[in-house]
Design a protein around this motif. Structure first.
Motif: not given
Length: 311
Positions: A160-166, A171-176, A185-193
């Motif tokens: 998840s961190l790899r995807l987010l950083r990509e 610097n602030n992962l909550n900032s769009p 952004v960090e306050f969202n997420g997703g669905f695994s395969q």
């Protein structure tokens, strides 16, 4: 009939303001609005069959004040006054307060014991149930891919961190700020395969058995029922699973406190519920959905509008 409510975000705290600083949040009052909703639902005739709580039932403030357990108990105590099951989606605020491992041992784990056609592998909090013939509800885990609530050394956290950083160089992962795809952004997420594959199998079963399916998750999965920030990271993947089947009639979400609605190109209703947390004390934000053979009718209270959803 079933009840719907989203983003209670209770905390025993003075009113505050949203992340942007201009939207009032009624932390203490939200518990009173929940109790009013429970009272109204308990008086419904014919009685409700279940309630869907769409996530963020307590606020992240509780983690800072050490009040998470107490706040959660207050919310669950209010919901226990209902004589019907309550099904919970997990949102970002649940993970600000508890680890995923801890949440599994709280009253927010509404996954039925020994659920048939079991949930996807691992600690994914997705499941389905059939409250009436030819009708099924699927609960999705929108933070299955997420850096919230997981141990930093776990494979899912790393992925998840790899995807987010990509997608998000801030610097602030909550900032769009400046992002081409501001939902990363960090306050969202997703669905695994794995979850998407499981979801596909559930819908295949429902197609074969001519069922109507309602899906719920904390994060919206259609841009027409959300702003560009509040969507699930890989919302298109979830949508394409739904669109490859005939059975889904409605997707219910929270997270975007303003709410939203659209009927998509495949005839699926996407309903994002207004949040309790930004609802003034003299109003409310909950609803009852009545299911018929060819439609669902939402009777909204306070900020939530009435709506007829044909299928």
């Amino acid at each position: 009939a079933f009840g719907v409510i989203a983003d209670i975000q209770y905390a025993d705290a003075e009113d505050g303001y949203s992340f942007g600083g201009y939207r009032r949040r009624y932390y203490r009052q939200s518990l009173n609005l929940l109790r009013d909703a429970v009272e109204a639902w308990a008086a419904e005739r014919p009685p409700l069959v279940f309630v869907l709580q769409l996530g963020d039932c307590i606020d992240g403030l509780n983690a800072r004040s050490g009040e998470a357990e107490g706040a959660l108990e207050q919310v669950l105590a209010a919901l226990r006054r209902l004589p019907v099951p309550v099904h919970h989606a997990w949102g970002n605020h649940e993970f600000y307060n508890f680890s995923r491992a801890r949440l599994e041992h709280t009253g927010l784990n509404s996954r039925p014991a020994g659920a048939t056609a079991g949930p996807p592998a691992g600690d994914c909090q997705a499941y389905h149930f059939s409250p009436a013939p030819q009708f099924r509800v699927v609960v999705l885990d929108a933070y299955d891919l997420s850096i919230l609530g997981r141990e930093p050394d776990s494979p899912r956290y790393q992925e998840s961190l790899r995807l987010l950083r990509e997608k998000n160089p801030n610097n602030n992962l909550n900032s769009p700020a400046g992002l081409e795809e501001p939902r990363f952004v960090e306050f969202n997420g997703g669905f695994s395969q794995a979850q998407l594959d499981w979801f596909n199998e559930v819908l295949k079963f429902s197609d074969e058995n001519k069922e109507k399916v309602v899906v719920m998750g904390h994060l919206p999965i259609h841009p027409g029922a959300s702003d560009r920030i509040c969507l699930a990271w890989n919302y298109e993947d979830a949508l394409s699973v739904i669109h490859s089947h005939q059975c889904v009639v409605c997707f219910l979400a929270g997270h975007l406190h303003d709410g939203g609605y659209c009927l998509d190109s495949h005839g699926v209703h996407h309903l994002t519920l207004e949040g309790i947390i930004e609802t003034p004390p003299e109003s409310n934000a909950f609803g009852t959905i009545y299911v018929y053979e060819d439609k669902m009718i939402l009777k909204g209270r306070g900020r939530i509008s009435d709506r007829v959803m044909h299928f």
